[in-house]
Write an enzyme that holds these catalytic residues in place. Structure first.
Site, short mmCIF file in Angstrom:
data_model
loop_
_atom_site.label_atom_id
_atom_site.label_comp_id
_atom_site.label_asym_id
_atom_site.label_seq_id
_atom_site.Cartn_x
_atom_site.Cartn_y
_atom_site.Cartn_z
N ASN A 90 29.85 58.44 20.21
CA ASN A 90 28.94 58.58 18.99
C ASN A 90 27.95 59.42 19.50
O ASN A 90 27.02 59.45 20.22
CB ASN A 90 28.30 57.16 19.06
CG ASN A 90 27.38 56.80 17.85
OD1 ASN A 90 26.99 57.72 17.27
ND2 ASN A 90 26.74 55.76 17.70
N ARG A 149 32.35 57.70 15.97
CA ARG A 149 31.61 57.19 14.89
C ARG A 149 31.33 58.61 14.03
O ARG A 149 30.89 59.59 14.53
CB ARG A 149 30.06 56.59 15.40
CG ARG A 149 29.25 56.30 14.31
CD ARG A 149 27.72 56.20 14.94
NE ARG A 149 27.01 55.73 13.56
CZ ARG A 149 25.83 55.92 13.41
NH1 ARG A 149 25.25 56.68 14.60
NH2 ARG A 149 25.19 55.64 12.68
N GLU A 152 29.20 47.87 17.45
CA GLU A 152 30.00 48.80 16.70
C GLU A 152 30.90 49.64 17.39
O GLU A 152 31.82 49.97 17.12
CB GLU A 152 28.83 49.88 16.37
CG GLU A 152 27.78 49.27 14.95
CD GLU A 152 26.42 50.14 14.97
OE1 GLU A 152 25.65 49.75 15.60
OE2 GLU A 152 26.52 50.64 13.90
N ARG A 203 10.42 53.77 8.77
CA ARG A 203 10.83 54.14 7.23
C ARG A 203 10.30 53.39 6.41
O ARG A 203 10.30 52.07 6.41
CB ARG A 203 12.59 54.13 7.16
CG ARG A 203 13.15 55.34 7.99
CD ARG A 203 14.50 55.21 7.42
NE ARG A 203 15.53 56.12 8.37
CZ ARG A 203 16.42 55.65 9.22
NH1 ARG A 203 16.77 54.54 8.72
NH2 ARG A 203 17.26 56.48 9.73
N HIS A 226 25.41 51.72 8.22
CA HIS A 226 25.56 50.72 8.98
C HIS A 226 26.90 49.67 8.71
O HIS A 226 26.99 48.62 9.00
CB HIS A 226 24.44 49.46 8.79
CG HIS A 226 23.11 49.78 9.48
ND1 HIS A 226 21.91 49.64 8.98
CD2 HIS A 226 23.07 50.82 10.65
CE1 HIS A 226 21.05 49.98 9.90
NE2 HIS A 226 21.35 50.66 10.63
#
Ligand code: ADP
Length: 402
Positions: free
Chosen positions: A13, A96, A389, A246, A185
């Site tokens: 990743n 990923r 993940e 965010r 996601h």
């Protein structure tokens, strides 16, 4: 019974300034060890590798991802603290990849067309897809004979219907400029929703799930019969829930208002992505632990930021519940979803009207472990499921390898 082939999968990743990797043995789904290179391209680059209860940390000069991958290979086979004895033991590599655009609804074996498509999506994910491409190219150089697989963050959400992915904007923006909701996601939402089915012994064909991935970035997804039908992140990961730094959803006119008052595009972009959310509202931290501690000591700003965070999640759960008609399972995952006992309480305490009844004792007992935290009579089962993940990437890579 067919005999399953064993395989050792390297999961990679590549972030904009980091490289995460893990070696997973399949079909046992056993992690042999993992590592992280941080601060690539800046001073103070560091690699941390963990295996069999051992942890090795090392500072090194790392100007780019090429150097990071070289270091990873060196440490993977280190005699003292390595994860495997030889690189030739690796059978396949899973990557990923953040943006697959509209082309990929599943993970794929990487060939020239896939590379071209990832390049075409650089404009949609300018920080991430270039780093992912470097990871793929480097891995191809190091392991030229191995099958490489791309697992996209966006692919799970390719089942969204137009009513969920189109914005109320002139249609040319979608047709000519590819502006639509993509969602992110996806690997995490797919992993935890599948785990939820296993835990509840249910089939996806008759089960609807709402999954809340609450980490530094946060998103929530409505999953009907195994398919994502709506998700809160949009054209970019900025839309949707309020996150660590965010803003999530705001009135877009705020941007023009700020612009007219002398804020530059870069300043507004930085503010919405890095200075807003829990950090911006509290003025204290983006870390849930800091805020819980301050709130418990009576800090009003921390308390308010936590209330706003929970309220926005409840609003999404309510709207997705209305759209799904029936909800069977609500899942919490990600650093906050897995560990934030009080936050889960805040989110669920007014959802009884839509059949979500939390067992507050179980919620505390479960902590960050997988478990069911709803009342036995709750029409909606509430689950805590640690996301993984990397394992999902290994599962997809293994499926395309055997
Ligand atoms: P990322 O999106 O960077 O992968 P994570 O999924 O690791 O983020 O989540 C980070 C968030 O999880 C932070 O806000 C942090 O406060 C929260 N978190 C991690 N551990 C705990 C804990 N033990 N208690 C409460 N919150 C936690």
């Amino acid at each position: 019974m067919p005999i399953l082939r064993t395989a050792t999968i390297l999961v990679i990743n590549c972030g904009s300034s980091s490289l995460k990797y893990e070696i997973i043995k399949m079909p046992e789904q056993q992690s042999l060890g993992k590592g992280l290179v941080e601060r690539i391209g800046t001073e103070g680059s560091i690699i941390t590798q963990k295996t069999k209860g051992m942890k090795h940390c090392e500072n090194f000069d790392c100007p780019d991802h090429k150097e990071a991958m070289k270091k990873m290979c060196e440490l993977l086979i280190n005699e003292e603290f390595g994860i495997i004895s030889d690189l030739s033991l690796i059978n396949a590599v899973g990557h990923r990849v953040v943006h697959g655009g509209e082309k990929y609804s599943e993970s794929v074996i990487i060939d020239k067309d896939v590379i071209k498509a990832i390049e075409e999506n650089v404009e949609l994910a300018p920080l991430h897809n270039p780093a992912n491409l470097i990871g793929i190219n480097e891995a191809k150089e190091i392991f030229p004979m191995l099958r490489q697989v791309a697992v996209f963050d966006t692919s799970f959400h390719q089942t969204l219907p137009p009513s969920a992915y189109l914005y109320g904007l002139p249609i040319e923006l979608y047709e000519k400029h590819r502006i639509r909701r993509y969602g992110f996601h996806g690997t995490s939402h797919r992993y935890v929703s599948n785990k939820a089915l296993d835990m509840m012994r249910r089939f996806k064909e008759n089960t609807n799930v709402i999954s809340c991935h609450l980490g530094n970035g946060a998103s929530i997804t409505a999953i009907e019969h195994g398919k994502s039908i709506d998700t809160s992140m949009g054209f970019t990961p900025l839309e949707g829930l309020m996150m660590g730094t965010r803003s999530g959803d705001i009135d877009p006119a705020i941007i023009f208002y700020l612009s007219e008052r002398g804020f530059s595009n870069d300043e507004i972009n930085h503010m919405l992505n890095k200075k807003s959310g829990l950090l911006g509202l509290s003025g204290i931290s983006n870390d849930l632990r800091d805020l819980e501690e301050k709130a418990a000591n009576g800090n009003e700003k921390a308390k308010q930021a936590l209330d706003v965070y929970a309220y926005k999640i409840r609003k999404y759960i309510g709207s997705y519940a209305a759209n799904l008609v029936k909800v069977d399972i609500l899942v919490f995952t990600g650093g906050i979803g897995e560990n934030g006992i009080k936050m889960r309480e805040r989110i669920c305490h007014r959802l009884e009207s839509i059949g979500i009844f939390m067992d507050y004792d179980k919620n505390s007992e479960v902590g960050a472990n997988p478990g069911i935290i709803s009342q036995p009579y709750s029409p909606v089962a509430i689950l805590v499921i640690p996301t993984n993940e990397e394992l999902q990437i290994a599962l997809d890579t293994y499926d395309l390898y055997v």
